[in-house]
Every structure is written in structure tokens, then in C-alpha cells.
Scaffold this motif. Sequence first.
Motif, PDB file in Angstrom:
ATOM      1  N   UNK A  14      19.732   2.050   2.930  1.00 13.53           N
ATOM      2  CA  UNK A  14      20.329   0.934   2.208  1.00 13.53           C
ATOM      3  C   UNK A  14      21.829   1.023   2.377  1.00 13.53           C
ATOM      4  N   UNK A  15      22.434   0.096   3.089  1.00  9.74           N
ATOM      5  CA  UNK A  15      21.884  -1.168   3.562  1.00  9.74           C
ATOM      6  C   UNK A  15      20.985  -0.965   4.786  1.00  9.74           C
ATOM      7  N   UNK A  16      20.284  -2.010   5.140  1.00 10.34           N
ATOM      8  CA  UNK A  16      19.378  -1.964   6.292  1.00 10.34           C
ATOM      9  C   UNK A  16      20.127  -1.511   7.537  1.00 10.34           C
ATOM     10  N   UNK A  23      11.605   6.469  14.500  1.00  7.62           N
ATOM     11  CA  UNK A  23      11.461   5.890  13.161  1.00  7.62           C
ATOM     12  C   UNK A  23      10.849   4.502  13.275  1.00  7.62           C
ATOM     13  N   UNK A  24      10.211   4.078  12.219  1.00  8.08           N
ATOM     14  CA  UNK A  24       9.637   2.746  12.191  1.00  8.08           C
ATOM     15  C   UNK A  24      10.181   2.021  10.975  1.00  8.08           C
ATOM     16  N   UNK A  25      10.686   0.826  11.177  1.00 10.53           N
ATOM     17  CA  UNK A  25      11.192   0.023  10.077  1.00 10.53           C
ATOM     18  C   UNK A  25      10.089  -0.825   9.476  1.00 10.53           C
ATOM     19  N   UNK A  26      10.059  -0.889   8.167  1.00  7.72           N
ATOM     20  CA  UNK A  26       9.121  -1.755   7.456  1.00  7.72           C
ATOM     21  C   UNK A  26       9.917  -2.862   6.798  1.00  7.72           C
ATOM     22  N   UNK A  69      -0.191   1.216  11.828  1.00 11.79           N
ATOM     23  CA  UNK A  69       0.350   0.984  10.489  1.00 11.79           C
ATOM     24  C   UNK A  69       0.116  -0.466  10.061  1.00 11.79           C
ATOM     25  N   UNK A  70       0.390  -1.414  10.942  1.00  9.50           N
ATOM     26  CA  UNK A  70       0.184  -2.823  10.594  1.00  9.50           C
ATOM     27  C   UNK A  70      -1.271  -3.115  10.238  1.00  9.50           C
ATOM     28  N   UNK A  71      -2.184  -2.492  10.934  1.00  7.95           N
ATOM     29  CA  UNK A  71      -3.603  -2.769  10.713  1.00  7.95           C
ATOM     30  C   UNK A  71      -4.199  -2.003   9.533  1.00  7.95           C
TER      31      UNK A  71
END
Length: 149
Positions: A14-16, A23-26, A69-71
Motif C-alpha cells: 500500500x499503495x499498489x 509475486x502475484x497481484x490480486x 488461484x483464479x479457478x
Amino acid sequence: PLAYGKRLYVGRVNPAAFVNQRLMGLNAHTGVNIDLAHALLNCTVGLLMIEGIGFGRGLGALDLNKDRIEANLHILDPDSLNKSQRNAILLAFKTMKKRKVLEVSDELEQADRQNLDDLIIEYFALPANREQIYDALRALVEVRHAVEV
């Protein structure tokens, strides 16, 4: 992280910021309380779900990828909580955020983690107790670390 080791957590910048290939951003959907979602992902039930969708890559690494992760990544439904419950979870997680994340076996011994998890179990009326959840996570992590290939 895409490849967890002995520590299991969902971090937050934070901030983005931009992330690299490790790493993976969500990204949250509109209307999502990001602080609450972050807490729910980091409760032990959330970590158990993360551990459960990954696979051991050897040397104890938990391997995940974007598609997996998405699934498969789900969190407890924050809409089932009332305002008082949300605030209690956020307060409990705030305490945890003030310290370093420990290895899973040590993390589960921390009073602040146990407090958060007890709230989660109560508020979501989970059919398992804290020790059953902790035993399940410990077992998955131990299996992953037992494979040294």
C-alpha cells in the motif's frame, strides 16, 4: 508469493505497486472491503485453502500459478458477517500485522493468531475446532516439506 516456503501468508502493498514474476497481484472487485478480505485470506482457514490448492515443487516450496488461484482460491464470505463481527476481525488482524510472519509451526502457537482464528470459527459457525484446522494445515505443510526432490 507464487512459491511459499516455511512461512505462509498473503502480503499487501500500500499503495499498489508492480510485482515481479515471483509475486502475484490480486485485485479486489468493486465494493470489496480490502482490509477484511486481507484478514480473511490470512486467517488459518484462508491459509489452509491456499496450501490446499498448491502443489509441492520440491525443496519444500508450495507452487501456485495465476490460473490455479483464479479457478480455486476462495475466501470465507464477508457478507455473512455483521458490522460488529467485521470490526472484531479487523481489530484482531491489526494486532497480527504489527509483527513478523513466522514459520507455520510457530505461527500457530501465537496468541494473536489463535484469537483471530477463534473469532473466525465462531462467526462463520465452522464445523471444526481450531486444533482440527491447525492439524490439517500442519499436515499439509509437513507433507510438502517432506518431499526434498
